[in-house]
Design an enzyme around this catalytic site. Structure first.
Site, PDB file in Angstrom:
ATOM      1  N   ASN A 180       0.869  -1.188   0.000  1.00 26.53           N
ATOM      2  CA  ASN A 180       0.000   0.000   0.000  1.00 26.53           C
ATOM      3  C   ASN A 180       0.900   1.230   0.000  1.00 26.53           C
ATOM      4  O   ASN A 180       1.528   1.541   1.006  1.00 26.53           O
ATOM      5  CB  ASN A 180      -0.901  -0.015   1.240  1.00 26.53           C
ATOM      6  CG  ASN A 180      -1.708   1.269   1.363  1.00 26.53           C
ATOM      7  OD1 ASN A 180      -1.937   1.971   0.383  1.00 26.53           O
ATOM      8  ND2 ASN A 180      -2.150   1.568   2.589  1.00 26.53           N
ATOM      9  N   LYS A 219       0.026   4.320  -0.199  1.00 27.99           N
ATOM     10  CA  LYS A 219      -0.600   5.541   0.364  1.00 27.99           C
ATOM     11  C   LYS A 219      -0.412   6.698  -0.631  1.00 27.99           C
ATOM     12  O   LYS A 219      -0.417   6.461  -1.830  1.00 27.99           O
ATOM     13  CB  LYS A 219      -0.024   5.865   1.739  1.00 27.99           C
ATOM     14  CG  LYS A 219       0.045   4.617   2.633  1.00 27.99           C
ATOM     15  CD  LYS A 219       0.380   4.927   4.040  1.00 27.99           C
ATOM     16  CE  LYS A 219       0.607   3.624   4.798  1.00 27.99           C
ATOM     17  NZ  LYS A 219       0.128   3.658   6.142  1.00 27.99           N
ATOM     18  N   HIS A 244      -9.491   1.243   5.127  1.00 27.55           N
ATOM     19  CA  HIS A 244      -8.170   1.401   5.740  1.00 27.55           C
ATOM     20  C   HIS A 244      -8.296   2.331   6.939  1.00 27.55           C
ATOM     21  O   HIS A 244      -9.097   3.266   6.925  1.00 27.55           O
ATOM     22  CB  HIS A 244      -7.180   1.963   4.714  1.00 27.55           C
ATOM     23  CG  HIS A 244      -5.765   1.937   5.202  1.00 27.55           C
ATOM     24  ND1 HIS A 244      -5.256   2.905   6.032  1.00 27.55           N
ATOM     25  CD2 HIS A 244      -4.776   1.041   4.993  1.00 27.55           C
ATOM     26  CE1 HIS A 244      -3.995   2.603   6.325  1.00 27.55           C
ATOM     27  NE2 HIS A 244      -3.683   1.480   5.703  1.00 27.55           N
ATOM     28  N   GLU A 262      -6.619   4.734   7.918  1.00 27.70           N
ATOM     29  CA  GLU A 262      -6.457   6.177   7.621  1.00 27.70           C
ATOM     30  C   GLU A 262      -7.746   6.740   7.036  1.00 27.70           C
ATOM     31  O   GLU A 262      -8.084   7.907   7.259  1.00 27.70           O
ATOM     32  CB  GLU A 262      -5.248   6.391   6.689  1.00 27.70           C
ATOM     33  CG  GLU A 262      -3.945   6.235   7.465  1.00 27.70           C
ATOM     34  CD  GLU A 262      -2.775   5.676   6.671  1.00 27.70           C
ATOM     35  OE1 GLU A 262      -2.817   5.711   5.433  1.00 27.70           O
ATOM     36  OE2 GLU A 262      -1.833   5.164   7.302  1.00 27.70           O
ATOM     37  N   GLU A 320      -5.576  -5.136  10.619  1.00 22.28           N
ATOM     38  CA  GLU A 320      -4.513  -4.154  10.829  1.00 22.28           C
ATOM     39  C   GLU A 320      -4.793  -3.372  12.110  1.00 22.28           C
ATOM     40  O   GLU A 320      -5.582  -2.423  12.092  1.00 22.28           O
ATOM     41  CB  GLU A 320      -4.479  -3.166   9.663  1.00 22.28           C
ATOM     42  CG  GLU A 320      -4.237  -3.798   8.326  1.00 22.28           C
ATOM     43  CD  GLU A 320      -3.675  -2.790   7.337  1.00 22.28           C
ATOM     44  OE1 GLU A 320      -2.507  -2.940   6.970  1.00 22.28           O
ATOM     45  OE2 GLU A 320      -4.378  -1.831   6.986  1.00 22.28           O
ATOM     46  N   GLY A 367       2.247   2.040  10.640  1.00 20.83           N
ATOM     47  CA  GLY A 367       3.184   3.151  10.477  1.00 20.83           C
ATOM     48  C   GLY A 367       3.895   3.559  11.760  1.00 20.83           C
ATOM     49  O   GLY A 367       4.510   4.620  11.827  1.00 20.83           O
ATOM     50  N   SER A 376       3.345  -2.471  10.349  1.00 18.72           N
ATOM     51  CA  SER A 376       4.793  -2.489  10.526  1.00 18.72           C
ATOM     52  C   SER A 376       5.447  -3.814  10.154  1.00 18.72           C
ATOM     53  O   SER A 376       6.364  -4.292  10.830  1.00 18.72           O
ATOM     54  CB  SER A 376       5.153  -2.074  11.966  1.00 18.72           C
ATOM     55  OG  SER A 376       4.685  -0.760  12.228  1.00 18.72           O
TER      56      SER A 376
HETATM   57  C1  PEP Z   1      -0.779   0.077   5.955  1.00 20.04           C
HETATM   58  O1  PEP Z   1      -0.629   1.104   5.314  1.00 20.04           O
HETATM   59  O2  PEP Z   1      -1.835  -0.557   5.849  1.00 20.04           O
HETATM   60  C2  PEP Z   1       0.296  -0.388   6.835  1.00 20.04           C
HETATM   61  C3  PEP Z   1       0.175  -1.548   7.410  1.00 20.04           C
HETATM   62  O3  PEP Z   1       1.377   0.444   6.972  1.00 20.04           O
HETATM   63  P1  PEP Z   1       2.804   0.059   7.657  1.00 20.04           P
HETATM   64  O4  PEP Z   1       3.247  -1.230   7.046  1.00 20.04           O
HETATM   65  O5  PEP Z   1       3.684   1.207   7.315  1.00 20.04           O
HETATM   66  O6  PEP Z   1       2.560  -0.086   9.123  1.00 20.04           O
END
Ligand code: PEP
Length: 275
Positions: free
Chosen positions: A10, A12, A95, A97, A167, A173, A213
């Site tokens: 992803n 973003k 997501h 965000e 998630e 992040g 992460s």
């Molecule tokens: C994400 O954007 O869904 C995500 C898991 O980001 P990261 O891997 O940076 O934690």
């Protein structure tokens, strides 16, 4: 035991269209010969060029969001059919965000899931608890609410087109990966919910990915956990060396079977449009 595995990147709001095509040219040879399909969720303006450059590779291109309407007077929004025509085969929905920065509700995410299925775009439904909800012991309650509301009314025959990504919001992040125990427990719980919703056969076959992460150092042990069928990778997907290392770690050894991909999957059963 070999199991199907998905790796979803992803991006973003990173990378211009030019950077996207450079990325694919750089990534493709690094993951050549690995098993399974690699999903890349890119910004809207990169979908068409990325899909073009990804032809003949094991990379498929998708979007990070879409509107719940087929079309309409919604300035600044984008429809599933537009994404599909541009070359997207899947879309990330719900997501964290989108939920927490842009205020998307479970009801809206539900409408988007139905729309994506209707428009023949594979939805990757993201769910996850905040740290406050986890500390209050509400993880299961939140996951159940998010799953049941988003998937309400999805016919059993469409279950094969769904992907779910667990998630935890506090792990996205932040560099803080959930413990393996937490990941396995959450995935087992999500599997129980999906089985309740769609029955053992269909609910048992929906891939459940972990996101939060993920990096080359932790991906193998995460994917080893029960009911983890792959990973959704944010930050670590932006660099081709790092992302290729993640892919190699879990799909490079030849132990994993090829996944069902949007290129080969059956299109969802057409339902009458409600407009
Ligand atoms: C994400 O954007 O869904 C995500 C898991 O980001 P990261 O891997 O940076 O934690």
């Amino acid at each position: 035991m070999a199991k199907n595995v998905y790796v979803v990147g992803n991006w973003k709001m990173y990378k211009t269209a030019r950077e996207a095509t450079d990325y694919i040219e750089s990534l493709a040879p690094k993951i050549e010969g690995t098993k399974g399909m690699i999903y890349l969720s890119v910004p809207y303006t990169s979908i068409a060029p990325a899909a073009h450059y990804a032809k003949e590779t094991n990379i498929v291109i998708g979007a990070q969001n879409m509107n719940d309407a087929r079309d309409g007077a919604f300035t600044g929004e984008i429809a599933g059919l537009m994404l599909k025509e541009a070359g997207a085969t899947f879309v990330i929905l719900g997501h964290s965000e989108r939920r927490h920065i842009f205020g998307e509700s479970n009801a809206l995410i539900h409408r988007k899931v139905l729309r994506a299925l209707q428009d023949d775009i594979q939805p990757i439904l993201c769910i996850g608890e905040t740290s406050k909800e986890r500390d209050a012991g509400k993880t299961d309650e939140v996951l159940k609410e998010q799953l049941f509301s988003a998937l309400d009314g999805v016919p059993k025959e469409d279950a094969e087109h769904l992907i779910v990504a667990y998630e935890p919001v506090w792990a996205i992040g932040t560099g803080k990966t959930a413990t393996l125990k937490h990941i396995e427990e959450a995935h087992l719980f999500c599997r129980a919910c999906l089985t309740e919703l769609f029955g053992k056969k269909q609910g048992g076959a929906i891939p459940i990915l972990y996101g939060g992460s993920v990096k080359p150092e932790n991906v193998a042990e995460i994917v080893d956990q029960k009911e983890v069928n792959g990973v959704l990778v944010g930050g670590a997907s932006l660099d081709t060396d790092t992302f290729a290392e993640i892919v190699q770690k879990i799909a490079g050894g030849g132990a994993l079977k090829k996944t069902t991909t949007p290129k080969t999957r059956k299109p969802p059963i057409r339902r009458k449009k409600k407009e």
